[in-house]
Write an enzyme that holds these catalytic residues in place. Structure first.
Site, mmCIF file in Angstrom:
data_model
loop_
_atom_site.group_PDB
_atom_site.id
_atom_site.type_symbol
_atom_site.label_atom_id
_atom_site.label_comp_id
_atom_site.label_asym_id
_atom_site.label_seq_id
_atom_site.Cartn_x
_atom_site.Cartn_y
_atom_site.Cartn_z
ATOM 1 C CG HIS A 194 -0.091 0.142 2.525
ATOM 2 N ND1 HIS A 194 -0.209 -0.729 3.582
ATOM 3 C CD2 HIS A 194 0.868 1.025 2.908
ATOM 4 C CE1 HIS A 194 0.616 -0.379 4.542
ATOM 5 N NE2 HIS A 194 1.293 0.680 4.167
ATOM 6 C CG HIS A 248 -0.157 3.856 7.998
ATOM 7 N ND1 HIS A 248 -1.070 3.062 7.341
ATOM 8 C CD2 HIS A 248 1.061 3.457 7.583
ATOM 9 C CE1 HIS A 248 -0.416 2.230 6.549
ATOM 10 N NE2 HIS A 248 0.871 2.444 6.672
ATOM 11 C CG HIS A 269 8.390 1.209 2.612
ATOM 12 N ND1 HIS A 269 7.939 -0.054 2.907
ATOM 13 C CD2 HIS A 269 7.428 2.049 3.088
ATOM 14 C CE1 HIS A 269 6.768 0.014 3.517
ATOM 15 N NE2 HIS A 269 6.436 1.283 3.657
ATOM 16 C CD GLU A 287 3.879 -0.764 6.044
ATOM 17 O OE1 GLU A 287 3.438 0.296 6.510
ATOM 18 O OE2 GLU A 287 3.941 -0.970 4.812
HETATM 19 C C1 DHB Z 1 4.825 5.366 1.930
HETATM 20 C C2 DHB Z 1 4.699 4.011 2.147
HETATM 21 C C3 DHB Z 1 3.936 3.533 3.192
HETATM 22 O O1 DHB Z 1 3.808 2.203 3.507
HETATM 23 C C4 DHB Z 1 3.248 4.403 3.989
HETATM 24 O O2 DHB Z 1 2.443 3.882 4.940
HETATM 25 C C5 DHB Z 1 3.365 5.771 3.798
HETATM 26 C C6 DHB Z 1 4.150 6.247 2.759
HETATM 27 C C7 DHB Z 1 5.647 5.891 0.800
HETATM 28 O O3 DHB Z 1 6.389 5.142 0.152
HETATM 29 O O4 DHB Z 1 5.562 7.075 0.505
HETATM 30 FE FE FE Z 2 2.529 1.788 5.402
#
Ligand code: DHB
Ligand code: FE
Length: 292
Positions: free
Chosen positions: A12, A59, A193, A240
């Site tokens: 996501h 979140h 990420h 995650e």
């Molecule tokens: C991003 C990715 C995420 O999983 C999130 O919760 C918020 C931002 C991103 O890559 O910008």
């Molecule tokens: Fe996220």
């Protein structure tokens, strides 16, 4: 009886939702990502379930940082898209399945997993972006959805092993529901990420693809991976990915939590896709089918 027909896995990213909502999906940056989901949307049209049990993370939207359940099951009749600071996404409201959700809560809690019962909550991008990726932009979502929120935001977060075991309990719960429903279990979030600090922007394609390989072929071993490996190799938000183990643990080749031997064949890999970048995130995606 209800049955689990397939599991779906995908990232996501809020910017994916914004790209769709603002009509930017054909722009060169986004086009390869959305194209990668075209075949998945076609598969979904041919395999639309009655209910999606959707594992995601909130979140700090519905729960804030004042109160953070480790595992929370949405038992409401409906859930509104959350306002995450720019107004709610212009997507349909999410229709729940209170009867099945209550049955799963009963079964899973009696199976020794402590769930928080949620009778009212808004759902953020963690839930609505995967729905958009798999269903596009319909006037109403074509499935009922049971939101299942996992804390992967505030440490301590649950282990991969705990998530995998919970998936086994979820399967036992769904398969003991006395109505002929087709149910999919989705695991969402990830892949690599990191959104903050000196390593912000970290992506690890090799690690992500090894994770996908192992999730398909040997999820029991993958469930033993410690948190520190996720954080080192896939970045702070890569954690995650433990949520994907809940969906994988619910598949037919993993024994249910009732002592039965393995009952099903390994799942059929219907889709696999990986794309970098989407905002700060590597996007991974799988569809695994039971009942082939
Ligand atoms: C991003 C990715 C995420 O999983 C999130 O919760 C918020 C931002 C991103 O890559 O910008
Ligand atoms: Fe996220």
């Amino acid at each position: 009886m209800a049955r689990i027909t397939a599991s779906v896995y995908c990232s996501h990213v809020p910017a994916i939702g914004a790209a769709l909502d603002l009509g930017k999906s054909n722009e060169p940056y986004w086009q390869p990502l959305f194209q990668g989901f075209d075949a998945s949307k076609a598969w979904m049209r041919a395999n639309t379930p009655d209910v999606v049990f959707l594992v995601y993370n909130d979140h700090a939207t519905a729960f804030s940082l004042e109160m953070i359940p480790t595992f929370a099951i949405g038992c409401a009749a409906e859930f509104q898209p959350a306002d995450e600071g720019w107004g709610p996404r212009p997507v349909p409201k999410v229709i729940g399945h209170p009867e099945l959700a209550a049955h799963i809560a009963q079964s899973v809690i009696q199976d020794d997993f402590d769930l928080t019962i949620v009778n009212k909550m808004d759902v953020d991008h963690g839930l609505t972006v995967p729905l958009s990726l798999m269903f596009g932009q319909p006037d109403a979502w074509p499935v009922r959805v049971i939101p299942f929120a996992v804390n992967v935001v505030q440490y301590p977060v649950p282990s991969g092993r705990r998530c995998f075991e919970l998936g086994r309990a979820v399967r036992k719960a769904i398969e003991s529901y006395d109505e002929p429903l087709d149910v999919q279990v989705w695991g969402t979030g990830g892949m690599s990420h990191q959104l903050q600090g000196p390593r912000a922007g970290l992506i690890n394609k090799e690690w992500d693809n090894a994770f996908l390989d192992q999730l398909i072929a040997d999820p029991d071993a993958l469930a033993s991976k410690p948190h520190i490996d996720y954080v080192r190799e896939a970045g702070s938000e890569g954690i995650e990915l433990v949520m994907w183990l809940i969906a994988r643990g619910a598949m037919a080749d993993v024994p249910k939590r009732d002592g039965n031997a393995v009952t099903g064949k390994p799942p059929h890999l219907a889709r696999r896709f990986y794309h970098v970048p989407a905002s700060n995130t590597a996007v991974g995606h799988l569809i695994l089918e039971n009942n082939q």
